[in-house]
Motif scaffolding. Structure first.
Motif, PDB file in Angstrom:
ATOM      1  N   SER A  55       0.828  -1.199   0.000  1.00 61.72           N
ATOM      2  CA  SER A  55       0.000   0.000   0.000  1.00 61.72           C
ATOM      3  C   SER A  55       0.868   1.256   0.000  1.00 61.72           C
ATOM      4  O   SER A  55       1.417   1.641   1.024  1.00 61.72           O
ATOM      5  CB  SER A  55      -0.919   0.009   1.226  1.00 61.72           C
ATOM      6  OG  SER A  55      -1.596   1.242   1.301  1.00 61.72           O
ATOM      7  N   ALA A  56       0.946   1.886  -1.146  1.00 60.79           N
ATOM      8  CA  ALA A  56       1.724   3.119  -1.255  1.00 60.79           C
ATOM      9  C   ALA A  56       1.152   4.193  -0.335  1.00 60.79           C
ATOM     10  O   ALA A  56       1.897   4.935   0.302  1.00 60.79           O
ATOM     11  CB  ALA A  56       1.742   3.608  -2.701  1.00 60.79           C
ATOM     12  N   LEU A  57      -0.165   4.273  -0.258  1.00 64.03           N
ATOM     13  CA  LEU A  57      -0.811   5.271   0.595  1.00 64.03           C
ATOM     14  C   LEU A  57      -0.464   5.043   2.063  1.00 64.03           C
ATOM     15  O   LEU A  57      -0.022   5.969   2.754  1.00 64.03           O
ATOM     16  CB  LEU A  57      -2.335   5.235   0.413  1.00 64.03           C
ATOM     17  CG  LEU A  57      -3.094   6.198   1.307  1.00 64.03           C
ATOM     18  CD1 LEU A  57      -3.177   7.566   0.640  1.00 64.03           C
ATOM     19  CD2 LEU A  57      -4.469   5.688   1.614  1.00 64.03           C
ATOM     20  N   LEU A  58      -0.616   3.824   2.541  1.00 62.66           N
ATOM     21  CA  LEU A  58      -0.349   3.513   3.945  1.00 62.66           C
ATOM     22  C   LEU A  58       1.139   3.659   4.277  1.00 62.66           C
ATOM     23  O   LEU A  58       1.494   4.222   5.315  1.00 62.66           O
ATOM     24  CB  LEU A  58      -0.839   2.102   4.281  1.00 62.66           C
ATOM     25  CG  LEU A  58      -0.756   1.687   5.746  1.00 62.66           C
ATOM     26  CD1 LEU A  58      -1.564   2.640   6.620  1.00 62.66           C
ATOM     27  CD2 LEU A  58      -1.250   0.264   5.925  1.00 62.66           C
ATOM     28  N   ALA A  59       2.002   3.184   3.381  1.00 60.17           N
ATOM     29  CA  ALA A  59       3.442   3.299   3.621  1.00 60.17           C
ATOM     30  C   ALA A  59       3.856   4.762   3.702  1.00 60.17           C
ATOM     31  O   ALA A  59       4.615   5.162   4.590  1.00 60.17           O
ATOM     32  CB  ALA A  59       4.222   2.597   2.518  1.00 60.17           C
ATOM     33  N   THR A  60       3.346   5.572   2.796  1.00 60.38           N
ATOM     34  CA  THR A  60       3.677   6.996   2.803  1.00 60.38           C
ATOM     35  C   THR A  60       3.154   7.667   4.056  1.00 60.38           C
ATOM     36  O   THR A  60       3.870   8.447   4.697  1.00 60.38           O
ATOM     37  CB  THR A  60       3.105   7.681   1.549  1.00 60.38           C
ATOM     38  OG1 THR A  60       3.616   7.021   0.382  1.00 60.38           O
ATOM     39  CG2 THR A  60       3.476   9.149   1.505  1.00 60.38           C
ATOM     40  N   LEU A  61       1.918   7.369   4.424  1.00 62.61           N
ATOM     41  CA  LEU A  61       1.322   7.965   5.622  1.00 62.61           C
ATOM     42  C   LEU A  61       2.174   7.653   6.853  1.00 62.61           C
ATOM     43  O   LEU A  61       2.530   8.550   7.618  1.00 62.61           O
ATOM     44  CB  LEU A  61      -0.110   7.452   5.813  1.00 62.61           C
ATOM     45  CG  LEU A  61      -0.891   8.099   6.933  1.00 62.61           C
ATOM     46  CD1 LEU A  61      -2.347   8.255   6.533  1.00 62.61           C
ATOM     47  CD2 LEU A  61      -0.808   7.308   8.212  1.00 62.61           C
ATOM     48  N   VAL A  62       2.518   6.397   7.030  1.00 62.52           N
ATOM     49  CA  VAL A  62       3.282   5.986   8.213  1.00 62.52           C
ATOM     50  C   VAL A  62       4.688   6.591   8.196  1.00 62.52           C
ATOM     51  O   VAL A  62       5.140   7.171   9.187  1.00 62.52           O
ATOM     52  CB  VAL A  62       3.349   4.443   8.329  1.00 62.52           C
ATOM     53  CG1 VAL A  62       4.335   4.015   9.398  1.00 62.52           C
ATOM     54  CG2 VAL A  62       1.959   3.881   8.625  1.00 62.52           C
ATOM     55  N   LEU A  63       5.387   6.473   7.073  1.00 60.93           N
ATOM     56  CA  LEU A  63       6.757   6.988   6.998  1.00 60.93           C
ATOM     57  C   LEU A  63       6.811   8.508   7.181  1.00 60.93           C
ATOM     58  O   LEU A  63       7.661   9.024   7.897  1.00 60.93           O
ATOM     59  CB  LEU A  63       7.399   6.609   5.671  1.00 60.93           C
ATOM     60  CG  LEU A  63       7.798   5.145   5.547  1.00 60.93           C
ATOM     61  CD1 LEU A  63       8.272   4.832   4.135  1.00 60.93           C
ATOM     62  CD2 LEU A  63       8.879   4.791   6.549  1.00 60.93           C
ATOM     63  N   PHE A  64       5.890   9.215   6.543  1.00 56.42           N
ATOM     64  CA  PHE A  64       5.878  10.673   6.683  1.00 56.42           C
ATOM     65  C   PHE A  64       5.524  11.089   8.102  1.00 56.42           C
ATOM     66  O   PHE A  64       6.127  12.011   8.649  1.00 56.42           O
ATOM     67  CB  PHE A  64       4.885  11.302   5.688  1.00 56.42           C
ATOM     68  CG  PHE A  64       5.563  12.103   4.634  1.00 56.42           C
ATOM     69  CD1 PHE A  64       6.230  11.485   3.595  1.00 56.42           C
ATOM     70  CD2 PHE A  64       5.554  13.483   4.689  1.00 56.42           C
ATOM     71  CE1 PHE A  64       6.874  12.230   2.629  1.00 56.42           C
ATOM     72  CE2 PHE A  64       6.188  14.235   3.738  1.00 56.42           C
ATOM     73  CZ  PHE A  64       6.849  13.609   2.701  1.00 56.42           C
TER      74      PHE A  64
END
Length: 189
Positions: A103-112
């Motif tokens: 999940s690009a959305l979830l990975a980005t949300l968590v990492l950011f």
């Protein structure tokens, strides 16, 4: 409206050249799903700055006015100095995310979100929310918008245009704005 606009401009200026832009670039390259990465950035910015806004409002309601004014002013002065300090290069690539890889959305949300914890923009939002306690939602919205507006174009434009920005000058302008906010906080209360 003043709190919203000031927060958006200040956070946007502070975010230029920040490690978050490098993370945005790395995530866009890894996932190649620009809309999902942009959505993750926007959601993470909102969550990160909402947390900062809550902390700022809590400080404003639990610390005596005179002491709060000094804390906020010192915080703004500290952020101004921090803006003049160059970013470290060791945070250029995000950590591996095997469980989030689908999940690009979830990975980005968590990492950011994790990358922004304790970052200068989040701490600046704490100070802004404490300063504009009655307009804390405007501060949160402006801060999240400022961060999003600066990071999302990196996904589409990448390094091609990022190297052309006068990052040092923009950081100096941001540092000057933070110092002025510190002075105004002390002077106007």
């Amino acid at each position: 409206m003043e709190a919203f606009a000031l927060s958006a401009v200040l956070i946007a200026l502070a975010e230029i050249g920040d490690k978050s832009q490098l993370i945005a670039l790395a995530l866009a390259a890894r996932f190649r799903r620009r809309v999902a990465v942009a959505g993750g950035i926007a959601l993470a910015a909102l969550a990160s700055h909402a947390l900062a806004g809550v902390v700022g409002v809590w400080l404003a309601s639990h610390v005596a006015d005179g002491m709060l004014r000094i804390i906020i002013a010192v915080g703004f002065f500290g952020m101004a100095l921090w803006m003049l300090w160059p970013e470290a290069d060791d945070a250029d690539t995000p950590p591996e995310t095997p469980g989030l890889a689908r999940s690009a959305l979830l990975a980005t949300l968590v990492l950011f979100f994790v990358a922004e914890l304790g970052d200068k923009t989040q701490l600046a939002t704490v100070g802004l929310a404490a300063r504009f306690e009655d307009a804390s939602l405007a501060v949160i919205g402006g801060s999240a918008l400022g961060m999003t507006l600066v990071n999302v174009p990196v996904i589409w434009l990448g390094h091609r245009y990022a190297t052309r920005l006068p990052v040092q000058m923009l950081h100096r302008v941001s540092a000057a704005l933070l110092a002025v906010l510190g002075l105004l906080t002390l002077w106007l209360g």
